[in-house]
Design a protein around this motif. Sequence first.
Motif, PDB file in Angstrom:
ATOM      1  N   ALA A 262      34.653  39.181  29.799  1.00 51.35           N
ATOM      2  CA  ALA A 262      35.804  39.929  30.264  1.00 51.35           C
ATOM      3  C   ALA A 262      36.224  41.189  29.522  1.00 51.35           C
ATOM      4  O   ALA A 262      36.852  42.230  29.928  1.00 51.35           O
TER       5      ALA A 262
ATOM      6  N   TYR B 199      37.363  38.031  37.958  1.00 48.68           N
ATOM      7  CA  TYR B 199      38.448  37.645  36.928  1.00 48.68           C
ATOM      8  C   TYR B 199      40.089  37.777  37.562  1.00 48.68           C
ATOM      9  O   TYR B 199      40.018  38.604  38.517  1.00 48.68           O
TER      10      TYR B 199
ATOM     11  N   LEU C  70      35.982  44.663  31.407  1.00 48.43           N
ATOM     12  CA  LEU C  70      37.279  44.850  32.025  1.00 48.43           C
ATOM     13  C   LEU C  70      38.659  45.109  30.996  1.00 48.43           C
ATOM     14  O   LEU C  70      39.310  45.968  31.272  1.00 48.43           O
TER      15      LEU C  70
ATOM     16  N   LEU D 245      44.065  47.166  34.538  1.00 49.74           N
ATOM     17  CA  LEU D 245      42.928  46.253  34.919  1.00 49.74           C
ATOM     18  C   LEU D 245      42.400  46.551  36.339  1.00 49.74           C
ATOM     19  O   LEU D 245      41.113  46.581  36.471  1.00 49.74           O
TER      20      LEU D 245
ATOM     21  N   GLY E 249      39.613  41.684  38.887  1.00 54.73           N
ATOM     22  CA  GLY E 249      38.230  42.066  38.487  1.00 54.73           C
ATOM     23  C   GLY E 249      37.571  42.209  40.047  1.00 54.73           C
ATOM     24  O   GLY E 249      37.951  41.479  40.983  1.00 54.73           O
TER      25      GLY E 249
ATOM     26  N   ALA F  16      38.672  47.914  37.437  1.00 56.70           N
ATOM     27  CA  ALA F  16      38.111  47.144  38.426  1.00 56.70           C
ATOM     28  C   ALA F  16      37.604  48.096  39.561  1.00 56.70           C
ATOM     29  O   ALA F  16      36.108  48.057  40.175  1.00 56.70           O
TER      30      ALA F  16
ATOM     31  N   ARG G 255      34.535  50.318  38.377  1.00 53.91           N
ATOM     32  CA  ARG G 255      33.246  49.638  38.428  1.00 53.91           C
ATOM     33  C   ARG G 255      32.696  49.320  39.815  1.00 53.91           C
ATOM     34  O   ARG G 255      31.588  49.343  39.794  1.00 53.91           O
TER      35      ARG G 255
END
Length: 306
Positions: free
Chosen positions: A104, A271, A108, A292, A161, A296, A299
């Motif tokens: 994690a 996550y 992230l 966060l 996530g 995410a 990504r």
Amino acid sequence: MNPRKFSDLVIFHRVAEKRSFTAAARSLGVTQSAVSQTVKRLEGDLRIRLLSRSTRSLSPTAAGERLLHTLSPVIAEIDAEIDDLEQLREEPGGRLRVTCGKHAANTLVWPAFSRLLAAHPEIEGELSVENGYVDIVAERFDVGVRMRDDLEMDMVSVPVGPPLRSVVVGAPGYLATCDRPRIPRDLAGHRCIGFRTAGGTLSPWSFEKDGHAETVKVTPSVVVNDGDALVGAAHARMGLAYMLEDLAAPFLADGRLVEVLSDWSPEFPGYHAFYSSRRQPTRAFTLFLERLRQVARERTVAREAG
């Protein structure tokens, strides 16, 4: 209550919690002798021994344990309330303590954490990377990032996530020496690389296809406790390994590893950020959450583009 006595109780709590005068003094920024004298004074005021001391150890007496049990939630609540007052400030200063596992952190948390501190240097940030269980209330963390299955019932959790996926991979050189598994039970005929969790157990190999879930308990010929070592062992032809797809992605992309049982490896929720239900999120926490989710999204876009 006499203000001095309240201060003495806080110092006793820290000593009992740390099981050490030295560690308590260091965390409070005072001398060991000052801490020792304070506890001695408190015991004198109460006329009862609170700590049992020896040359090698320090532990609360029965009375000390009783007092510690009463003080711990009260002090934790006061600390949380002081942190929550941060919301009343225009700037999101104060402290933000975050705990998460290694994967994690790499994928992230660290990108989000570093962006937040770069944008708001007034925030005092701390990131603790621990793969084992962490009690965020007892350890005074503001937020943790973990899989949803790892969370306690009294925690508030929010998804942060992208979906994740676990894969079984092996080196081309290893797979050239044997038949590739077609179903999870075929793994019994293969050398497997196990992963030992921080709790000491071997991580299970879980699969799902067409609504049918199956967990295989492999007998590993090699066991590691680190994600990089897991990838390295698979690349070194030591057998098949079960891991998060992110860890294997660079090796899969250039052919150094090959995925098997891909039709048994669907995505699952990623996550979650979690925090105690007894406290309100601070402004720093809210901004961290936003970053966060931003990481995410990036990504997800990169994965879809690639």
